[in-house]
Design an enzyme around this catalytic site. Structure first.
Site, PDB file in Angstrom:
ATOM      1  N   CYS A   1      30.680  24.319  57.858  1.00  0.00           N
ATOM      2  CA  CYS A   1      29.734  24.039  56.772  1.00  0.00           C
ATOM      3  C   CYS A   1      30.450  24.194  55.436  1.00  0.00           C
ATOM      4  CB  CYS A   1      28.573  25.037  56.880  1.00  0.00           C
ATOM      5  SG  CYS A   1      27.346  24.944  55.566  1.00  0.00           S
ATOM      6  N   GLY A   2      29.988  23.486  54.440  1.00  0.00           N
ATOM      7  CA  GLY A   2      30.539  23.659  53.098  1.00  0.00           C
ATOM      8  C   GLY A   2      30.339  25.066  52.561  1.00  0.00           C
TER       9      GLY A   2
END
Length: 161
Positions: free
Chosen positions: A35-36
């Site tokens: 995930c970012g």
């Protein structure tokens, strides 16, 4: 009801991860490796290391419900967390945090609103819940609120008193 009344296995599949957290202030975070927001692990680990002697812990709860960003096995998740972020805080089994298969822990957590009034479903990876020593949810934070943001630190410090 106390969050500690629920049971969630450790990532290794063994005993209830919440048993060792009873009586501690705990930041419960649904996590993902791809995930970012995954770099939040760094601040989560620092909080855990800096405050564990005062009765604080982070609990990472892997979840693959958001764009398939936690696809790995338990071993892969553990290796990623250890090798990439030197994670020493406990990780639970991978669970659903929303929907029909929502884990009972998250059914309890999601009853609490965040500072903007959002209650209910988890919006994305890295949504945070601060649980007091008695197992009550004392704060909820949006996924984009960093684990070391002033409002999170203030809530943790208040709960540790």
């Amino acid at each position: 009801m106390s969050v500690y009344d629920h049971s969630i296995a450790q990532l290794s599949g063994s005993v209830n991860a919440l048993n060792a957290l009873k009586g501690k202030v705990t930041l419960v975070v649904n996590v993902a490796s791809k995930c970012g927001l995954t770099p939040q692990y760094e601040a989560m680990q620092k909080l855990h290391a800096d405050l564990s002697s005062r009765g604080f812990s982070v609990l990472g709860v892997p979840c693959n419900q958001f764009a398939g960003q936690e696809p790995g096995s338990a071993n892969e998740i553990q290796s990623f967390c250890s090798d990439t972020y030197n994670v020493t805080f406990p990780l639970s089994e991978k669970v659903d945090v929303n929907g029909d298969q929502r884990h009972p822990l998250y059914a309890e957590l999601t009853k609490v609103a965040d500072a903007d009034g959002h209650v209910g479903d988890i919006r994305w990876n890295f949504e945070k819940f601060l649980v007091g020593r008695e197992g009550n949810v004392v704060a909820r934070f949006h996924p984009k609120v960093a684990p070391d943001a002033p409002e999170v630190i203030a809530a943790i410090e208040s709960a540790l008193k």
